[in-house]
Design a protein around this motif. Structure first.
Motif, PDB file in Angstrom:
ATOM      1  N   ASP A  73      13.673  60.496  17.021  1.00  0.00           N
ATOM      2  CA  ASP A  73      12.617  61.208  17.734  1.00  0.00           C
ATOM      3  C   ASP A  73      13.164  61.689  19.066  1.00  0.00           C
ATOM      4  OD1 ASP A  73      10.730  60.832  15.765  1.00  0.00           O
ATOM      5  OD2 ASP A  73       9.913  59.008  16.643  1.00  0.00           O
ATOM      6  N   ALA A  93       5.313  62.008  27.614  1.00  0.00           N
ATOM      7  CA  ALA A  93       5.160  62.234  26.175  1.00  0.00           C
ATOM      8  C   ALA A  93       6.054  61.289  25.378  1.00  0.00           C
ATOM      9  CB  ALA A  93       5.480  63.686  25.839  1.00  0.00           C
ATOM     10  N   LYS A  98       4.688  58.172  22.901  1.00  0.00           N
ATOM     11  CA  LYS A  98       5.061  58.136  21.490  1.00  0.00           C
ATOM     12  C   LYS A  98       5.788  56.851  21.116  1.00  0.00           C
ATOM     13  CE  LYS A  98       7.081  61.100  17.932  1.00  0.00           C
ATOM     14  NZ  LYS A  98       7.693  62.420  17.655  1.00  0.00           N
ATOM     15  N   THR A  99       6.653  56.382  22.013  1.00  0.00           N
ATOM     16  CA  THR A  99       7.475  55.214  21.680  1.00  0.00           C
ATOM     17  C   THR A  99       6.809  53.884  22.015  1.00  0.00           C
ATOM     18  OG1 THR A  99       8.619  55.417  23.816  1.00  0.00           O
ATOM     19  CG2 THR A  99       9.650  56.477  21.908  1.00  0.00           C
ATOM     20  N   PRO A 118       3.081  53.208  22.583  1.00  0.00           N
ATOM     21  CA  PRO A 118       1.691  53.647  22.718  1.00  0.00           C
ATOM     22  C   PRO A 118       0.764  52.599  23.315  1.00  0.00           C
ATOM     23  CG  PRO A 118       2.239  53.205  20.416  1.00  0.00           C
ATOM     24  CD  PRO A 118       3.520  53.160  21.173  1.00  0.00           C
TER      25      PRO A 118
END
Length: 314
Positions: free
Chosen positions: A37, A215, A219-220, A222
């Motif tokens: 990611d 961001a 995402k990593t 949460p």
């Protein structure tokens, strides 16, 4: 063998649908980096893609402070274009012959094994030379002809001649731009030969913008609330300012917080949420236990000021 990749779809950025970049069709080569990611920044992505598309006889020199994501930018681009990568990390004792190859016992027989440079030139791989400013400039001068597209000659293998594959690319990374380290933070950095540096185009990678890191954290990790993420990023940027310094003087810290370190801090905060002060406990283990005592204290004071009441209660 080759295929066109949509820049918008491949890298998740806004770009015209017809805008493409050429990569490899075979996605199973063992030297293709693992795709992770990753959120790409438009300007550095544009510069690297332009280089991969057409070198014009140059190498690419990616410079920036430690932890700014120089190598990960290149490897994640390569991962999405199925571009095999050979990589080497430089040090003061690394010689050109180490990049060319050496004779090694293979099944009881003495056999020449090509090094990362020879393999990349021969097979059209991307060669990443990390921390290039730690290598002896006199050794690096041996790359001059290859950068100009000349055949690679390996004297120790009977004068073997390898003509560069049209997809061979050389990308160097370094904490300095080749002019040596004026800050005193990067031990071992050497001033490079001007004729060698003249064979590279240069891009500088800074730390990511707060919006991008937010961001990434969301995402990593949460489980971290948005208000805490925002303050963590604020602390990270204050630490970076004191590490990098300014035109008025060098940095005051010998450690910095990369995006990787920021993710580590957030992850450990969640893991140690039962500790009396999870934020401080995690910050120690993510970064400050390797700092000098007075620097550790300074970083914790910064964090306490930024977090306010949350520093002890979170």
């Amino acid at each position: 063998m080759y295929q066109a990749f949509s820049i918008a779809e491949t890298f998740g950025i806004q770009a015209p649908a017809k805008l493409t970049v050429e990569g490899f069709s075979d996605g199973n080569h063992p030297k293709i980096p693992v795709k992770r990611d990753y959120l790409f920044r438009r300007e550095p992505l544009r510069d690297v893609l332009a280089f991969l598309s057409q070198t014009h006889g140059d190498g690419l020199y990616v410079t920036g402070p430690t932890g700014s994501g120089k190598t990960s930018l290149v490897t994640q681009i390569a991962a999405r274009l199925n571009w095999p990568v050979d990589a080497v990390t430089c040090h003061g004792r690394l010689e050109l012959n180490d990049l060319l190859g050496q004779f090694t016992l293979v099944n009881g027989n003495l056999q020449f094994v090509h090094g990362p440079l020879a393999q990349a030139v021969r097979d059209g791989h991307l060669l990443i030379v990390n921390e290039i400013d730690l290598m002896d400039p006199s050794e690096l001068a041996g790359l001059n002809d290859v950068l100009e597209g000349q055949p690679l000659v390996i004297p120790q293998n009977g004068g073997e001649v390898i003509r560069p594959h049209p997809k061979f690319r050389l990308i160097a990374t370094g904490n300095s731009a080749g002019g040596g380290d004026q800050s005193g933070v990067y031990q071992g950095v050497l001033r490079q030969n001007l004729a060698f540096l003249d064979r590279f185009r240069l891009i500088e990678i800074g730390y990511p913008e707060p919006e991008l890191e937010d961001a990434v954290l969301a995402k990593t990790v949460p489980a971290i609330p948005a208000v805490i993420r925002d303050k963590m990023i604020h602390v990270a940027n204050e630490v970076r300012k004191l590490f990098v310094g300014s035109e008025e003087g060098p940095g005051m810290l010998s450690v910095t917080m990369s995006t990787r370190g920021l993710i580590r801090w957030a992850s450990l905060t969640v893991a140690f949420k039962g500790a009396p002060n999870a934020l401080e406990y995690a910050l120690d283990r993510a970064l400050t236990l390797r700092a000098e005592p007075e620097q550790r204290l300074a970083i914790h004071r910064i964090a306490a000021d930024v977090f306010g009441d949350d520093w002890r209660s979170t």
